[in-house]
Design an enzyme around this catalytic site. Structure first.
Site, mmCIF file in Angstrom:
data_model
loop_
_atom_site.group_PDB
_atom_site.id
_atom_site.type_symbol
_atom_site.label_atom_id
_atom_site.label_comp_id
_atom_site.label_asym_id
_atom_site.label_seq_id
_atom_site.Cartn_x
_atom_site.Cartn_y
_atom_site.Cartn_z
ATOM 1 N N GLU A 26 -8.333 -9.385 -18.770
ATOM 2 C CA GLU A 26 -9.058 -9.151 -19.847
ATOM 3 C C GLU A 26 -10.186 -8.043 -19.952
ATOM 4 O O GLU A 26 -10.827 -7.691 -20.684
ATOM 5 C CB GLU A 26 -9.577 -10.346 -20.569
ATOM 6 C CG GLU A 26 -11.112 -10.921 -20.214
ATOM 7 C CD GLU A 26 -11.553 -10.871 -18.973
ATOM 8 O OE1 GLU A 26 -10.676 -10.765 -17.739
ATOM 9 O OE2 GLU A 26 -12.328 -11.382 -18.444
ATOM 10 N N ASP A 42 -14.980 -5.604 -21.586
ATOM 11 C CA ASP A 42 -14.454 -7.009 -21.308
ATOM 12 C C ASP A 42 -14.605 -7.880 -22.355
ATOM 13 O O ASP A 42 -15.534 -8.104 -23.096
ATOM 14 C CB ASP A 42 -15.296 -7.462 -19.979
ATOM 15 C CG ASP A 42 -14.807 -8.799 -19.429
ATOM 16 O OD1 ASP A 42 -14.309 -8.729 -18.215
ATOM 17 O OD2 ASP A 42 -14.800 -9.898 -20.073
ATOM 18 N N ASP A 55 -2.193 -13.331 -25.040
ATOM 19 C CA ASP A 55 -1.365 -12.256 -24.851
ATOM 20 C C ASP A 55 -1.438 -11.312 -25.880
ATOM 21 O O ASP A 55 -1.893 -10.103 -25.687
ATOM 22 C CB ASP A 55 0.038 -12.349 -24.379
ATOM 23 C CG ASP A 55 -0.014 -12.837 -22.814
ATOM 24 O OD1 ASP A 55 -0.959 -13.039 -22.343
ATOM 25 O OD2 ASP A 55 1.109 -13.699 -22.399
ATOM 26 N N ASN A 68 -8.358 -18.738 -24.310
ATOM 27 C CA ASN A 68 -7.016 -18.919 -24.096
ATOM 28 C C ASN A 68 -6.780 -20.492 -24.013
ATOM 29 O O ASN A 68 -5.953 -21.170 -24.476
ATOM 30 C CB ASN A 68 -6.704 -18.528 -22.745
ATOM 31 C CG ASN A 68 -6.146 -17.315 -22.285
ATOM 32 O OD1 ASN A 68 -5.329 -16.852 -23.151
ATOM 33 N ND2 ASN A 68 -6.646 -16.584 -21.296
HETATM 34 N N1 LIG Z 1 -3.632 -14.920 -21.998
HETATM 35 C C1 LIG Z 1 -3.807 -14.097 -21.089
HETATM 36 N N2 LIG Z 1 -4.909 -14.282 -20.474
HETATM 37 C C2 LIG Z 1 -5.509 -13.716 -19.390
HETATM 38 C C3 LIG Z 1 -4.576 -12.593 -18.837
HETATM 39 N N3 LIG Z 1 -5.263 -11.886 -18.029
HETATM 40 C C4 LIG Z 1 -6.542 -12.847 -17.491
HETATM 41 N N4 LIG Z 1 -6.760 -13.531 -18.660
HETATM 42 C C5 LIG Z 1 -7.580 -14.789 -18.602
HETATM 43 O O1 LIG Z 1 -8.856 -14.002 -19.052
HETATM 44 C C6 LIG Z 1 -9.658 -15.232 -18.580
HETATM 45 C C7 LIG Z 1 -10.905 -14.505 -18.073
HETATM 46 O O2 LIG Z 1 -11.951 -15.243 -17.795
HETATM 47 P P1 LIG Z 1 -13.440 -15.086 -17.091
HETATM 48 O O3 LIG Z 1 -13.426 -14.104 -16.203
HETATM 49 O O4 LIG Z 1 -14.033 -16.463 -16.778
HETATM 50 O O5 LIG Z 1 -14.311 -14.448 -18.438
HETATM 51 P P2 LIG Z 1 -14.434 -14.788 -19.998
HETATM 52 O O6 LIG Z 1 -13.908 -16.357 -20.299
HETATM 53 O O7 LIG Z 1 -13.847 -13.809 -20.686
HETATM 54 O O8 LIG Z 1 -15.858 -14.841 -19.955
HETATM 55 P P3 LIG Z 1 -17.116 -13.559 -19.821
HETATM 56 O O9 LIG Z 1 -15.889 -12.389 -19.476
HETATM 57 O O10 LIG Z 1 -18.058 -14.071 -19.149
HETATM 58 O O11 LIG Z 1 -17.341 -13.156 -21.415
HETATM 59 C C8 LIG Z 1 -9.082 -16.141 -17.853
HETATM 60 O O12 LIG Z 1 -9.086 -17.334 -18.489
HETATM 61 C C9 LIG Z 1 -7.670 -15.416 -17.571
HETATM 62 O O13 LIG Z 1 -6.911 -16.620 -17.260
HETATM 63 C C10 LIG Z 1 -3.562 -12.387 -19.502
HETATM 64 O O14 LIG Z 1 -2.811 -11.268 -19.372
HETATM 65 N N5 LIG Z 1 -3.252 -13.053 -20.701
#
Ligand SMILES: Nc1nc2c(ncn2[C@@H]2O[C@H](COP(=O)(O)OP(=O)(O)OP(=O)(O)O)[C@@H](O)[C@H]2O)c(=O)[nH]1
Length: 344
Positions: free
Chosen positions: A260, A216, A233, A224
């Site tokens: 992610e 992850d 992306d 983002n």
């Molecule tokens: N650019 C982009 N962002 C994505 C995609 N899928 C998920 N995300 C983003 O990934 C982020 C995941 O956020 P969180 O689940 O809060 O986790 P995190 O910020 O990575 O924090 P931790 O996992 O605790 O380290 C979110 O902001 C989603 O919008 C994608 O296909 N493209």
């Protein structure tokens, strides 16, 4: 015998000669040719000229029999006998002709036949035969347009084959699309679920371990927020490529699990070997050095949870998934950018 009786008897005689003729024609019986007068004239169904003598007609009849040697079926629809004079009777018939050809196209042509019988040397002979069947395609040397029909048929078959091939290719593409993640081009969750189940069952049978790494991206929301979704992306695409590069043994699978989050499936791999792979991935991601200003290392990193299991009959795939997930959770809690192993 009065005149009327004589006429009836004559008509009956002609009718039986006609029936015999039709029977010989449909059973492809060469003796039919003996029925023709030497002063014969006739038209074939597909012919475009008037045949003016008996020898020529016999030749055409033999061509006819050679072209379609199997028995024909004649389905008589209408028949009429007409006395023209004392020694001439005309029989006009209307029937369906069914040829024993596989393509069936000639199977139900409607034919119109006119036979003229005349008494010659106290015997009835056929002096004219005109058959009209709507055969538009006959080539020279043909009585029936079989060549044209076979050609049409094989063109049709080629077309059907081409369409079938196109359909198979389209299905393959569709299958590929439905198993591929649109953003990164690697296997998607659906594909992972399918392969995971297969590998799980294989491991149950073989008694070999099956390992799973869950990865992850750390603080990806912050990434983002700072760089924008499109850069996000790009980042996911680059990470997917690193995974593909580091996981290359046959049977191993890299998939986007969602958002992610990624997974790596490692058949025949114990915890130790899987941990090595996880650390190799971690190093490769570090080497990529994608800037991330909101984390202590200043570059994008993964938290990785590793688990391995030799599944027994009672266990289910979710047991391995939740072990890897718990290890990942642990890695996050312990500060991120680290590999954590699930207890054996
Ligand atoms: N650019 C982009 N962002 C994505 C995609 N899928 C998920 N995300 C983003 O990934 C982020 C995941 O956020 P969180 O689940 O809060 O986790 P995190 O910020 O990575 O924090 P931790 O996992 O605790 O380290 C979110 O902001 C989603 O919008 C994608 O296909 N493209």
């Amino acid at each position: 015998m009065n005149t009327k009786d004589a006429q009836t008897a004559r008509q009956q005689r002609i009718r039986s000669l006609f029936d015999e003729y039709i029977e010989m024609y449909s059973s492809r019986d060469d003796r039919l040719t003996a029925r023709f007068s030497s002063n014969f004239s006739g038209y074939t169904g597909g012919g475009d000229f008037l045949v003016k003598d008996c020898a020529e007609w016999q030749k055409i009849t033999r061509q006819d029999f050679a072209q379609v040697p199997g028995r024909l079926r004649i389905e008589m629809l209408d028949l009429s006998l007409q006395d023209i004079s004392d020694d001439v009777v005309v029989v006009a018939a209307f029937f369906h002709i069914h040829l024993p050809v596989p393509d069936q196209i000639l199977s139900r042509e409607t034919a119109r036949l006119v036979l003229i019988f005349r008494i010659e040397d106290a015997d009835w002979k056929i002096v004219h035969s005109g058959i009209s069947i709507p055969y538009h395609l006959v080539e020279s040397g043909e009585v029936y347009p079989l060549k044209g029909l076979h050609e049409r048929n094989s063109q049709l078959e080629t077309l059907v084959e081409a369409r079938t091939r196109e359909l198979e290719e389209a299905n393959l593409k569709l299958e590929l699309l439905s198993n591929t993640d649109g953003l990164t081009g690697i296997a998607n969750r659906r594909s992972f679920d399918h392969v995971f189940l297969q590998e799980w069952q294989r491991a149950q049978r073989s008694g070999n371990p099956l390992a799973l790494i869950m990865l992850d991206v750390d603080h990806f929301k912050l990434f983002n927020d700072r760089y924008g979704h499109l850069v996000g992306d790009d980042c996911l695409r680059s990470l997917a490529q690193v995974l593909l590069k580091e996981v290359r043994r046959s049977g191993e699978l890299v998939a986007r699990y969602g958002g992610e989050e990624f997974v790596v499936l490692l058949p025949d791999s114990d915890l130790h070997a899987a941990a090595d792979t996880a650390r190799r991935i971690q190093e490769a991601v570090r080497a990529l050095a994608i800037p991330h200003a909101d984390v202590p290392s200043w570059i994008v990193s993964f938290s990785l949870g590793v688990a391995s299991l030799t599944p027994n009959r009672e266990q289910v795939p979710d047991d391995l998934l939740s072990k890897a997930d718990a290890a990942l959770y642990h890695a996050k809690n312990l500060g991120r950018d680290r590999v954590e192993l699930a207890p054996l």
